[in-house]
Design a protein around this motif. Structure first.
Motif, PDB file in Angstrom:
ATOM      1  N   HIS A 193       0.852  -1.180   0.000  1.00  0.00           N
ATOM      2  CA  HIS A 193       0.000   0.000   0.000  1.00  0.00           C
ATOM      3  C   HIS A 193       0.892   1.235   0.000  1.00  0.00           C
ATOM      4  O   HIS A 193       1.621   1.491   0.955  1.00  0.00           O
ATOM      5  N   ALA A 194       0.821   2.024  -1.061  1.00  0.00           N
ATOM      6  CA  ALA A 194       1.724   3.169  -1.224  1.00  0.00           C
ATOM      7  C   ALA A 194       1.634   4.157  -0.066  1.00  0.00           C
ATOM      8  O   ALA A 194       2.659   4.588   0.481  1.00  0.00           O
ATOM      9  N   ALA A 195       0.426   4.538   0.324  1.00  0.00           N
ATOM     10  CA  ALA A 195       0.259   5.544   1.379  1.00  0.00           C
ATOM     11  C   ALA A 195       0.820   5.058   2.713  1.00  0.00           C
ATOM     12  O   ALA A 195       1.413   5.834   3.470  1.00  0.00           O
ATOM     13  N   MET A 196       0.648   3.764   3.004  1.00  0.00           N
ATOM     14  CA  MET A 196       1.140   3.219   4.255  1.00  0.00           C
ATOM     15  C   MET A 196       2.664   3.229   4.279  1.00  0.00           C
ATOM     16  O   MET A 196       3.286   3.578   5.292  1.00  0.00           O
ATOM     17  N   ILE A 197       3.287   2.853   3.179  1.00  0.00           N
ATOM     18  CA  ILE A 197       4.745   2.850   3.085  1.00  0.00           C
ATOM     19  C   ILE A 197       5.281   4.270   3.260  1.00  0.00           C
ATOM     20  O   ILE A 197       6.284   4.503   3.950  1.00  0.00           O
ATOM     21  N   GLU A 198       4.596   5.232   2.656  1.00  0.00           N
ATOM     22  CA  GLU A 198       5.010   6.636   2.777  1.00  0.00           C
ATOM     23  C   GLU A 198       4.862   7.123   4.212  1.00  0.00           C
ATOM     24  O   GLU A 198       5.669   7.933   4.687  1.00  0.00           O
ATOM     25  N   ASP A 199       3.854   6.637   4.931  1.00  0.00           N
ATOM     26  CA  ASP A 199       3.680   7.013   6.335  1.00  0.00           C
ATOM     27  C   ASP A 199       4.848   6.518   7.182  1.00  0.00           C
ATOM     28  O   ASP A 199       5.324   7.233   8.072  1.00  0.00           O
ATOM     29  N   PHE A 200       5.299   5.295   6.922  1.00  0.00           N
ATOM     30  CA  PHE A 200       6.463   4.776   7.644  1.00  0.00           C
ATOM     31  C   PHE A 200       7.689   5.649   7.359  1.00  0.00           C
ATOM     32  O   PHE A 200       8.423   6.027   8.276  1.00  0.00           O
TER      33      PHE A 200
END
Length: 272
Positions: A193-200
């Motif tokens: 999930h792109a958004a989740m990876i960016e949040d990390f």
């Protein structure tokens, strides 16, 4: 269009007889649709639910106010405005939420009014989510000849016929270019999930911003990967008491402090 004003002005839009009925509706909705939201979107959804407690199921807070409240509670590691807006689109698409625009009495656009719907409304609403996210979304009129058109998708006439859903979850291949590929590959098996990876990675960026001119990106990246693996192990062992991103952030800070203190002294020379 409604006129912007205090929450009391919109109390008659409540569709619930009590806060208990409202809470029960939210519980039933999440029992079925929690999986349709990302972690950040769930945080946004639950915050909006809390802001809708004075008059059950109605809120008129500005998005900026809601996002600020979330980020203050999570000490800076909250969500972005775009995440909140994605949540609104999904909640509206799933039928739990209606959104009314308002106008200021002196002209101009005002705040939105958020109105939660009852269960009977949800049952009547036809959901348009794809049952299998791996397959393209097709309309009934196009499903019969979809396979015969795949070779011509680049033609303008066919592009116009595609049903490209704005609320589709973007996988890891859509992750922003500022996130190192090595980190994406490490997180992808667990969160595609792109958004989740960016949040990390956001927490990594914020924690190393002040030392990025001293510590090489490669060191930061592999420290982050190590921290993520430790966070996953901690989660599987039941050690995560808050949420995985916060646990990861704490682990990364600890590992980064160790890596930073191990750097040779010559790396701390003043910049020219």
């Amino acid at each position: 269009m409604l006129v912007a004003g205090r929450i009391e002005n919109f109390k008659d839009y409540s569709k619930f007889s009590s806060i208990k009925e409202f809470n029960n509706t939210i519980e039933m909705f999440l029992a079925e649709h929690k999986k349709d939201f990302t972690k950040g979107e769930l945080i946004a959804f639950k915050r909006l639910v809390r802001f809708s407690a004075k008059y059950a199921g109605v809120a008129n807070a500005k998005i900026g106010t809601l996002v600020k409240a979330i980020n203050e509670k999570l000490k800076g590691f909250g969500i972005s405005r775009s995440t909140f807006e994605r949540m609104l689109r999904k909640a509206k698409g799933l039928g739990i939420l209606s959104i009314e625009n308002t106008a200021k009495s002196k002209g101009g656009k005002g705040h939105n009014v958020y109105i939660f719907n009852t269960i009977d409304v949800l049952k009547k609403r036809k959901l348009t989510y794809c049952e299998n996210e791996e397959s393209p979304c097709e309309s009934k009129d196009e499903s019969s000849n979809f396979e015969g058109e795949t070779s011509n998708l680049l033609k303008t006439s066919n592009i116009k016929r595609l049903n490209i859903r704005k609320d589709r979850v973007l996988d890891a291949t859509f992750t922003a270019s500022y996130v190192p590929k090595e980190f994406v590959q490490a997180v992808k098996p667990f969160f595609d999930h792109a958004a989740m990876i960016e949040d990390f990675w956001k927490s990594v960026f914020l924690d190393t911003k002040a030392i990025s001119h001293i510590v090489e990106l490669e060191t930061i990246t592999y420290t982050a990967i190590n921290a993520f693996k430790q966070a996953i192990r901690g989660y599987k062992r039941g050690k995560v008491k808050t949420n995985l991103v916060r646990y990861f952030t704490g682990t990364f800070k600890k590992l980064m402090d160790e890596a930073y203190s191990a750097l040779p002294l010559e790396q701390f020379a003043p910049l020219p």
